[in-house]
Design a protein around this motif. Structure first.
Motif, short mmCIF file in Angstrom:
data_model
loop_
_atom_site.label_atom_id
_atom_site.label_comp_id
_atom_site.label_asym_id
_atom_site.label_seq_id
_atom_site.Cartn_x
_atom_site.Cartn_y
_atom_site.Cartn_z
N VAL A 42 9.06 4.70 -1.85
CA VAL A 42 8.15 3.59 -1.58
C VAL A 42 8.90 2.29 -1.80
O VAL A 42 9.94 2.26 -2.46
CB VAL A 42 6.91 3.70 -2.51
CG1 VAL A 42 7.26 3.37 -3.95
CG2 VAL A 42 5.76 2.84 -2.02
N GLN A 56 6.34 4.10 4.31
CA GLN A 56 7.23 5.22 4.64
C GLN A 56 8.66 4.98 4.14
O GLN A 56 9.58 5.71 4.53
CB GLN A 56 7.23 5.43 6.16
CG GLN A 56 5.86 5.77 6.72
CD GLN A 56 5.33 7.09 6.20
OE1 GLN A 56 6.03 8.10 6.22
NE2 GLN A 56 4.09 7.10 5.73
N ASN A 102 0.87 -1.18 0.00
CA ASN A 102 0.00 0.00 0.00
C ASN A 102 0.91 1.23 0.00
O ASN A 102 1.46 1.62 1.04
CB ASN A 102 -0.90 -0.01 1.24
CG ASN A 102 -1.85 1.17 1.26
OD1 ASN A 102 -1.62 2.18 0.58
ND2 ASN A 102 -2.91 1.05 2.02
N ASP A 161 0.37 4.29 -0.22
CA ASP A 161 -0.05 5.44 0.58
C ASP A 161 0.41 5.32 2.04
O ASP A 161 0.58 6.32 2.72
CB ASP A 161 -1.58 5.58 0.57
CG ASP A 161 -2.10 6.00 -0.80
OD1 ASP A 161 -1.32 6.61 -1.56
OD2 ASP A 161 -3.27 5.71 -1.09
N GLU A 162 0.61 4.10 2.50
CA GLU A 162 1.02 3.88 3.89
C GLU A 162 2.53 3.70 4.04
O GLU A 162 3.09 3.98 5.09
CB GLU A 162 0.32 2.63 4.44
CG GLU A 162 -1.19 2.72 4.48
CD GLU A 162 -1.68 3.79 5.43
OE1 GLU A 162 -0.99 4.07 6.42
OE2 GLU A 162 -2.77 4.35 5.16
#
Ligand code: SF4
Ligand code: SF4
Length: 62
Positions: free
Chosen positions: A32, A12, A7, A9-10
């Protein structure tokens, strides 16, 4: 056969999963993590257990 799904978007880009994976499936690419060697995944689940963001899922495929 299993493969990890990231994911983005999550994620880090901390690299923990890259260091954890015994098969070299994952690499940091930019900000990412990317699945670079999907066929080598053995479905051990270590990457998703170690990810502090809960950014990895594993799916089962035939
Ligand atoms: S451990 Fe999680 S947050 Fe860290 S690089 Fe891997 S997927 Fe991204
Ligand atoms: S499930 Fe295991 S082999 Fe597959 S990407 Fe995660 S740590 Fe690597």
């Amino acid at each position: 056969m299993s493969r990890p799904i990231i994911n983005a978007d999550e994620c880090q880009a901390c690299g923990i999963c890259v260091d954890t994976c015994p098969q070299g499936v994952l690499e940091i690419e930019g900000d990412v993590v990317a699945v670079v060697d999907e066929d080598s995944c053995i479905g051990c689940g270590e990457c998703l257990e170690e990810c502090p963001m809960g950014a990895i899922e594993e799916i089962e495929e035939d």
